[in-house]
Design a protein around this motif. Sequence first.
Motif, PDB file in Angstrom:
ATOM      1  N   LYS A  87      88.918  -5.116 -31.622  1.00 33.26           N
ATOM      2  CA  LYS A  87      89.789  -6.300 -31.494  1.00 33.26           C
ATOM      3  C   LYS A  87      89.002  -7.588 -31.273  1.00 33.26           C
ATOM      4  N   PRO A  88      88.059  -7.632 -30.315  1.00 30.25           N
ATOM      5  CA  PRO A  88      87.301  -8.884 -30.155  1.00 30.25           C
ATOM      6  C   PRO A  88      86.495  -9.248 -31.397  1.00 30.25           C
ATOM      7  N   TYR A  89      85.992  -8.259 -32.109  1.00 30.08           N
ATOM      8  CA  TYR A  89      85.252  -8.524 -33.357  1.00 30.08           C
ATOM      9  C   TYR A  89      86.186  -9.145 -34.392  1.00 30.08           C
ATOM     10  N   ASN A  90      87.370  -8.583 -34.515  1.00 33.96           N
ATOM     11  CA  ASN A  90      88.352  -9.093 -35.474  1.00 33.96           C
ATOM     12  C   ASN A  90      88.814 -10.499 -35.098  1.00 33.96           C
ATOM     13  N   ASP A  91      89.022 -10.723 -33.793  1.00 36.88           N
ATOM     14  CA  ASP A  91      89.470 -12.041 -33.330  1.00 36.88           C
ATOM     15  C   ASP A  91      88.385 -13.092 -33.514  1.00 36.88           C
ATOM     16  N   THR A  92      87.136 -12.696 -33.326  1.00 36.97           N
ATOM     17  CA  THR A  92      86.030 -13.648 -33.391  1.00 36.97           C
ATOM     18  C   THR A  92      85.673 -14.026 -34.827  1.00 36.97           C
ATOM     19  N   ALA A 148      82.135 -13.779 -26.924  1.00 41.95           N
ATOM     20  CA  ALA A 148      83.504 -14.023 -27.382  1.00 41.95           C
ATOM     21  C   ALA A 148      84.451 -13.903 -26.204  1.00 41.95           C
ATOM     22  N   GLU A 149      85.699 -14.389 -26.398  1.00 40.65           N
ATOM     23  CA  GLU A 149      86.699 -14.294 -25.344  1.00 40.65           C
ATOM     24  C   GLU A 149      87.209 -12.869 -25.224  1.00 40.65           C
ATOM     25  N   ASN A 150      87.443 -12.463 -23.957  1.00 41.77           N
ATOM     26  CA  ASN A 150      88.086 -11.165 -23.749  1.00 41.77           C
ATOM     27  C   ASN A 150      89.587 -11.369 -23.645  1.00 41.77           C
ATOM     28  N   ARG A 151      90.319 -10.302 -23.289  1.00 40.36           N
ATOM     29  CA  ARG A 151      91.777 -10.394 -23.253  1.00 40.36           C
ATOM     30  C   ARG A 151      92.294 -11.322 -22.160  1.00 40.36           C
ATOM     31  N   ASP A 156      76.093   1.274 -22.493  1.00 39.66           N
ATOM     32  CA  ASP A 156      76.406   0.179 -23.403  1.00 39.66           C
ATOM     33  C   ASP A 156      75.475   0.116 -24.617  1.00 39.66           C
ATOM     34  N   SER A 157      74.448   0.921 -24.654  1.00 44.13           N
ATOM     35  CA  SER A 157      73.574   0.926 -25.829  1.00 44.13           C
ATOM     36  C   SER A 157      73.889   2.059 -26.788  1.00 44.13           C
ATOM     37  N   LEU A 158      74.917   2.777 -26.485  1.00 47.54           N
ATOM     38  CA  LEU A 158      75.257   3.911 -27.333  1.00 47.54           C
ATOM     39  C   LEU A 158      75.831   3.447 -28.659  1.00 47.54           C
ATOM     40  N   ALA A 159      75.576   4.226 -29.727  1.00 51.30           N
ATOM     41  CA  ALA A 159      76.066   3.872 -31.060  1.00 51.30           C
ATOM     42  C   ALA A 159      77.301   4.655 -31.444  1.00 51.30           C
ATOM     43  N   GLY A 160      77.888   5.400 -30.539  1.00 51.69           N
ATOM     44  CA  GLY A 160      79.093   6.152 -30.849  1.00 51.69           C
ATOM     45  C   GLY A 160      79.168   7.435 -30.052  1.00 51.69           C
ATOM     46  N   SER A 161      80.355   8.067 -30.054  1.00 51.67           N
ATOM     47  CA  SER A 161      80.529   9.305 -29.292  1.00 51.67           C
ATOM     48  C   SER A 161      81.487  10.242 -30.012  1.00 51.67           C
ATOM     49  N   VAL A 162      81.264  11.538 -29.779  1.00 49.80           N
ATOM     50  CA  VAL A 162      82.153  12.584 -30.289  1.00 49.80           C
ATOM     51  C   VAL A 162      82.523  13.470 -29.114  1.00 49.80           C
ATOM     52  N   VAL A 219      82.769 -13.872 -22.648  1.00 53.19           N
ATOM     53  CA  VAL A 219      81.848 -12.842 -22.152  1.00 53.19           C
ATOM     54  C   VAL A 219      81.087 -12.219 -23.326  1.00 53.19           C
ATOM     55  N   PHE A 220      80.082 -11.425 -22.988  1.00 54.30           N
ATOM     56  CA  PHE A 220      79.300 -10.716 -24.000  1.00 54.30           C
ATOM     57  C   PHE A 220      80.113  -9.519 -24.506  1.00 54.30           C
ATOM     58  N   GLN A 221      80.191  -9.378 -25.821  1.00 53.77           N
ATOM     59  CA  GLN A 221      80.941  -8.270 -26.438  1.00 53.77           C
ATOM     60  C   GLN A 221      79.970  -7.346 -27.189  1.00 53.77           C
ATOM     61  N   PRO A 222      80.040  -6.039 -26.917  1.00 53.17           N
ATOM     62  CA  PRO A 222      79.174  -5.106 -27.662  1.00 53.17           C
ATOM     63  C   PRO A 222      79.661  -4.960 -29.101  1.00 53.17           C
ATOM     64  N   LEU A 223      78.792  -4.461 -29.958  1.00 50.73           N
ATOM     65  CA  LEU A 223      79.122  -4.283 -31.369  1.00 50.73           C
ATOM     66  C   LEU A 223      80.073  -3.100 -31.560  1.00 50.73           C
ATOM     67  N   PRO A 224      80.884  -3.116 -32.626  1.00 44.84           N
ATOM     68  CA  PRO A 224      81.805  -1.997 -32.876  1.00 44.84           C
ATOM     69  C   PRO A 224      81.059  -0.677 -33.098  1.00 44.84           C
ATOM     70  N   THR A 225      81.570   0.366 -32.502  1.00 47.07           N
ATOM     71  CA  THR A 225      81.051   1.726 -32.688  1.00 47.07           C
ATOM     72  C   THR A 225      82.242   2.659 -32.889  1.00 47.07           C
ATOM     73  N   LEU A 226      81.953   3.927 -33.120  1.00 44.44           N
ATOM     74  CA  LEU A 226      83.016   4.909 -33.331  1.00 44.44           C
ATOM     75  C   LEU A 226      83.166   5.839 -32.145  1.00 44.44           C
ATOM     76  N   SER A 227      84.409   6.170 -31.853  1.00 44.88           N
ATOM     77  CA  SER A 227      84.732   7.263 -30.924  1.00 44.88           C
ATOM     78  C   SER A 227      85.577   8.282 -31.692  1.00 44.88           C
ATOM     79  N   ILE A 228      85.210   9.544 -31.619  1.00 46.94           N
ATOM     80  CA  ILE A 228      85.946  10.596 -32.329  1.00 46.94           C
ATOM     81  C   ILE A 228      86.354  11.670 -31.327  1.00 46.94           C
ATOM     82  N   GLY A 229      87.656  11.893 -31.233  1.00 49.59           N
ATOM     83  CA  GLY A 229      88.180  12.976 -30.410  1.00 49.59           C
ATOM     84  C   GLY A 229      88.568  14.145 -31.299  1.00 49.59           C
ATOM     85  N   VAL A 230      88.104  15.335 -30.942  1.00 55.06           N
ATOM     86  CA  VAL A 230      88.252  16.501 -31.809  1.00 55.06           C
ATOM     87  C   VAL A 230      88.975  17.629 -31.082  1.00 55.06           C
TER      88      VAL A 230
END
Length: 607
Positions: free
Chosen positions: A445-450, A526-529, A580-586, A534-545
Motif C-alpha cells: 500500500k505505501p509503495y502504491n500510494d507513493t 513515505a507517509e504511513n497510515r 527488516d532485511s528479509l526478502a520474503g517468507s513462507v 517514515v522509512f518504508q521497506p521495499l515490497p516483499t512476498l509472504s506465502i501462507g501454505v
Amino acid sequence: MDDEAAELRRIIDEGLLYPVFQPIVDFRVRAILGYEALIRGPQDSLLQYPDALFAAAKACDLALELEHACREASLRAFAAQRLPGRLFLNVTPGCLLDPLMINGHTRALLAELGIAPNRIVIELTENQQITDLPGIQEALQNYRGRGFQIAIDDLGEGFANLRMWSEVRPEFVKIDKHFVHGIADDRIKYHFVRAMQDLAEICNASLVAEGIERREDFCCIRDMGIACGQGYFIARPEPVPLRQLSQAAQSALANQQLSLTPNGQALGKMPTARTLLRVIEPVPMDACNSLVIARFEADPELDVLPVVHDNQPIGLINRHSMVDRFARPFRKELFGRKSCELFMDHAPLVVDQHATIQQLAMMLSLAPKHYLFDGFIVTDEGGYLGVGSSHDLMATITEMQISAARYANPLTQLPGNVPINEHIDRMLASDSEFVAAYIDIDNFKPYNDTYGYRRGDDVIQLLGRLTGEAADARCDFVGHIGGDDFFVIFQSADWEMRCWQLVRSFAEAMDGMLSAEERARGGYMAENRRGEFVFQPLPTLSIGVVKVAAGDCESHREVAAAASAAKKQAKKRAKNPAADSLAGSVFVERRRPGLADAPRPMLRVLN
C-alpha cells in the motif's frame, strides 16, 4: 549387389511387399485418428526391413518404382481391411514429382478402392535433399486442391524440416522421438516441445508425438495438450492393426490427475462433447440409399445420419448433399438400392464423449470446412452415442467466453474468486490431495500510494506472471483473488521449492524496478497510515501454505480460512522489526485444517 537387385526386382514384380499399420491416437477425442502405413518385405528376406529395402532401391536406381509399389500395397490393404480414419502415407519429396503420382494413377486407384482423398495424409520424410522446392510446393498445392492433407516427419531432427514447415505449412507435424522419449522427466525436452506447440498453434497445425513408449510420457504429452501421438505404448505396427485403443492406453487416458490445460483452464471445469449430444438412430452400413432418403423426408429437422457397423461409427451422410444428388434425373433408379456407403463421408469427425469444448473447437478450426456443416459423432470408448452440431458448439463457447470474462481478474486475466472456489470444490469432491498457497505482497500500500497506481499495477502484473512461471501449468491452478492477493492450488510434488522460487524471483524482479538510491537504502521515505513521514521497506512476498488431504475439508470456505490464517502467520514474521532485511517468507501450516491445539510449526524465511 546383383543379388540384392535381383531380389528387389522379384519383390516388386511379384507384389511381395506388405504394409503394417500403426495407430495414431487423437488425445483430444480419446480415439484413433488414423494409421501410418509402414512397409515390409517378405519375411526371412535380406530386404525384409525398410532400411535395407530402400537402400537397395537407391543403389539400383529403383527408388521411385519401389515407392509406387509401397503406396499401392498400402492403399489396397487399407481399403481391404476397411480401416477407419486417415491413412498416413510416407512419401519422399522427390516422389511428389513422380509421373505416376501426377498423371492421375493414384487418383484412379483411390476411386477404384473407394477411398476419399480427404482421408489421405501425405507424410513427407526427410531422407533426401530437396533440390526443387518451388516444384514441390506447386505439386503440394495440386494435391491439397484434390483434398489431400500434408504432414512432415521428424520435427527437431534437423534444420531442414523446420524450413520445410515454414514453406509447406502442413496440417500435421510429427515430433521426432528423441524429444518424446523421457519427456515426463526431462525439463529441457518439455520446453522444446512446448516451443514446437506454440509454433503449431500459430501455423494451424496439429502435432503428432512419435515414439511414445512409456505411460509417463503418454500422460505428459496428453496433459501438455499435444493433439496426437503414436508409439509402442499405444500399439505396435501390425498387418491387422487395432481398431480401438488398447487397454493400457484407455487406462492411461481414463486415470488422469485432475489437471490443467496449457492455458491454465481446469479440465474438470469445461463442458464436454456429451453436453452437446443429440441422440439420432443410426443406419447400418448395409442400408440402401432409398432408406436414407426416406429418413430425411420423414424428419425435416434431420441434417445428418450416422452410419455404423457393430455399433462402431464408420461414416456420416449429409442431408443436403444426399438430397441434391438424388434430385438429379434417374438417380433413384440407379442408386436407390445400393449401399449408403456410396454417398457417405468415410472420414467424419469422431470424438469421445469426454472431449472438452475447447478441444472440439480447436479440432474444427483445423478441419476441412465441411465438418462445420456436418458436425461430429460422439462415442463412448469407440461405441456410437449420438451426434453434435457445430451450431451448439459455437453457442456453448460464446457462453463460456462471457462467463470467463465475468470472472477473470481484469488486470492479470487470471481466474478470480468464483473459478478459484469452483476448482477447490472439485479437488475436494475428487478426494485429491493438494496444497493451497495464499500469496500476498508485504508493504504494497505505501509503495502504491507513493509511486502511483501505474507502478502498483506493474508490480501486481509482475507477480501474476512470476506466479504462473513458478507453477506447473499441467497440474497447478493459479488464481488472482484481487488487489495484491493471489492463490495457487498446487498438485506438484515440489510445491515447497516452487514457493521459495517465487519469493526469490519476486525479490530479484523488484530489485530491477527500483532506482539505485532505493536499492542502496533498502527502502524509501513515505507517509504511513497515520500521516507520519517514515522509512518504508521495499515490497516483499509472504506465502501462507496449507496441505489438504482427503477428508480434511468439506468446502472451499474451510480451505480459504486455513490458508488465510497461514498467510497471517507469514506476514507476522515480515513485520518483525528484527527481520527488516528479509526478502520474503513462507509459512507452512503442518497441522491439519481445523486443528487448533497442535504445536505451532517453524516459520522459514528468506534472507
